[in-house]
Design a protein around this motif. Structure first.
Motif, PDB file in Angstrom:
ATOM      1  N   LEU A   1     -61.899   8.883 -27.886  1.00 39.02           N
ATOM      2  CA  LEU A   1     -62.206   7.458 -27.788  1.00 39.02           C
ATOM      3  C   LEU A   1     -63.500   7.221 -27.011  1.00 39.02           C
ATOM      4  O   LEU A   1     -64.311   6.366 -27.390  1.00 39.02           O
TER       5      LEU A   1
ATOM      6  N   LYS B   1     -60.688   0.256 -32.899  1.00 40.05           N
ATOM      7  CA  LYS B   1     -61.330  -0.762 -32.063  1.00 40.05           C
ATOM      8  C   LYS B   1     -60.620  -2.113 -32.165  1.00 40.05           C
ATOM      9  O   LYS B   1     -60.637  -2.903 -31.208  1.00 40.05           O
ATOM     10  N   GLU B   2     -59.987  -2.378 -33.303  1.00 43.21           N
ATOM     11  CA  GLU B   2     -59.416  -3.700 -33.547  1.00 43.21           C
ATOM     12  C   GLU B   2     -57.954  -3.847 -33.143  1.00 43.21           C
ATOM     13  O   GLU B   2     -57.489  -4.968 -32.884  1.00 43.21           O
TER      14      GLU B   2
ATOM     15  N   ASP C   1     -66.962   5.343 -28.042  1.00 39.64           N
ATOM     16  CA  ASP C   1     -67.053   4.106 -27.265  1.00 39.64           C
ATOM     17  C   ASP C   1     -65.966   3.105 -27.666  1.00 39.64           C
ATOM     18  O   ASP C   1     -66.235   1.922 -27.900  1.00 39.64           O
ATOM     19  N   ILE C   2     -64.737   3.601 -27.735  1.00 38.70           N
ATOM     20  CA  ILE C   2     -63.596   2.749 -28.083  1.00 38.70           C
ATOM     21  C   ILE C   2     -62.845   2.430 -26.784  1.00 38.70           C
ATOM     22  O   ILE C   2     -62.402   3.324 -26.070  1.00 38.70           O
ATOM     23  N   LYS C   3     -62.689   1.131 -26.485  1.00 40.06           N
ATOM     24  CA  LYS C   3     -62.113   0.686 -25.216  1.00 40.06           C
ATOM     25  C   LYS C   3     -60.666   0.221 -25.327  1.00 40.06           C
ATOM     26  O   LYS C   3     -60.085  -0.275 -24.366  1.00 40.06           O
ATOM     27  N   THR C   4     -60.050   0.370 -26.478  1.00 44.29           N
ATOM     28  CA  THR C   4     -58.683  -0.102 -26.699  1.00 44.29           C
ATOM     29  C   THR C   4     -57.704   0.574 -25.732  1.00 44.29           C
ATOM     30  O   THR C   4     -57.805   1.784 -25.498  1.00 44.29           O
TER      31      THR C   4
ATOM     32  N   LEU D   1     -62.299   4.345 -37.323  1.00 47.54           N
ATOM     33  CA  LEU D   1     -63.057   3.865 -36.172  1.00 47.54           C
ATOM     34  C   LEU D   1     -62.892   2.361 -36.001  1.00 47.54           C
ATOM     35  O   LEU D   1     -62.655   1.861 -34.887  1.00 47.54           O
ATOM     36  N   ARG D   2     -63.012   1.624 -37.092  1.00 46.26           N
ATOM     37  CA  ARG D   2     -62.874   0.168 -37.019  1.00 46.26           C
ATOM     38  C   ARG D   2     -61.475  -0.221 -36.566  1.00 46.26           C
ATOM     39  O   ARG D   2     -61.304  -1.092 -35.708  1.00 46.26           O
TER      40      ARG D   2
END
Length: 281
Positions: A43, A26-27, A47-50, A22-23
């Motif tokens: 995603l 996101k990064e 709530d991942i916006k990548t 998850l981290r």
């Protein structure tokens, strides 16, 4: 962060995703996904916006070169598959190879994998196993792979689509014989099931009542008893005098040769002695 990150995603239950994945998702600067529509749901859930781009079997060469260029420019990329661990039965393995050719770092973030999960829940031996993923679609190539698996002593793990399951079980019975098998379906999902049976019985059940959902077949390897029986049958086809001569030519004396011949044929040494006497009378 630099390079390529192989991120394992859930094969059913979304709670199986790791905190590290998850981290990372996101990064990173970009996520390459086998099916962007399917991955978008995952995603959005977390709530991942990548930014997301496609990377699949039909664009793996062109898109692979694109991803390599982006990583060479300093971009970090996460690779995800539809479900499970990237590189296992998907084109991710080729992107990894391309990265190593260009000295781009690759990191694998462990997590769900259907083959290992099915194996551990199958009830069959887990210490040694081989994984064949999906059998080839080409009939001759499938037959070649099955002939190789015929002599496999390790537990065998195969993926199969529900609509091809009965046909594959028929081929397994024909080539490998009526071995023990576990049909594992819908792993980690609400209707997860493990059906342990013989290949022939499972084939009949599937023909009568077709199954649904993603399937993994875990098949028993060739047993020691089967191997021994085959060895004995092979030696029994050889004339006894020729069998004895085989070891005597290797330097064994007659007593030692009889002992080895008896072992090969699975009979007491006195039985070999008796048969030799009968042939000389």
């Amino acid at each position: 962060m630099t390079g390529l990150y192989l991120c394992a995603t859930p094969i059913g239950n979304l709670e199986d995703i790791t905190l590290r994945v998850l981290r990372t998702l996101k990064e990173v600067d970009l996520i390459a996904a086998e099916d962007t529509r399917n991955s978008r749901k995952l995603l959005n859930h977390f709530d991942i916006k990548t930014p997301l781009t496609s990377y699949h079997e039909y664009n793996k060469i062109e898109k692979g070169k694109y991803l390599i260029r982006k990583m060479q420019e300093g971009m970090t990329v996460a690779l995800i598959t539809d479900a499970g661990t990237p590189g296992i039965s998907d084109p991710g393995e080729e992107l990894v190879a391309m990265c190593y050719e260009e000295q781009i770092p690759v990191t694998s973030l462990p997590g769900p994998a259907a083959c290992v999960t099915a194996l551990t829940i199958s009830g069959l031996p887990t210490r040694r196993f081989c994984f064949e993923a999906f059998l080839p679609a080409d009939k001759k190539e499938r037959r070649r792979i099955l002939e190789e698996l015929k002599e496999e002593t390790r537990t065998i793990v195969i993926y199969e689509a529900p609509h091809r399951l009965a046909r594959t079980l028929g081929e397994l019975e024909e080539v490998l014989g009526d071995r023990q098998v576990s049909l594992v379906r819908e792993l980690t999902k609400k209707h997860e099931t493990v059906h342990r049976s013989s290949v022939s019985r499972l084939k009949s059940q599937v023909q009568e009542e077709p199954v649904k959902g993603e399937c993994v077949l875990v098949i028993a390897g060739k047993s020691l008893e089967e191997i021994q029986a085959q060895d004995i049958a092979r030696w029994e086809d050889m004339p006894l005098a020729e069998h004895m001569a085989l070891y005597e030519k290797q330097g064994l004396n007659r007593k030692e040769a009889m002992r080895q011949v008896a072992k090969d044929r699975g009979v007491p040494k006195r039985e070999i002695y008796r048969q030799l006497l009968e042939t000389t009378e």
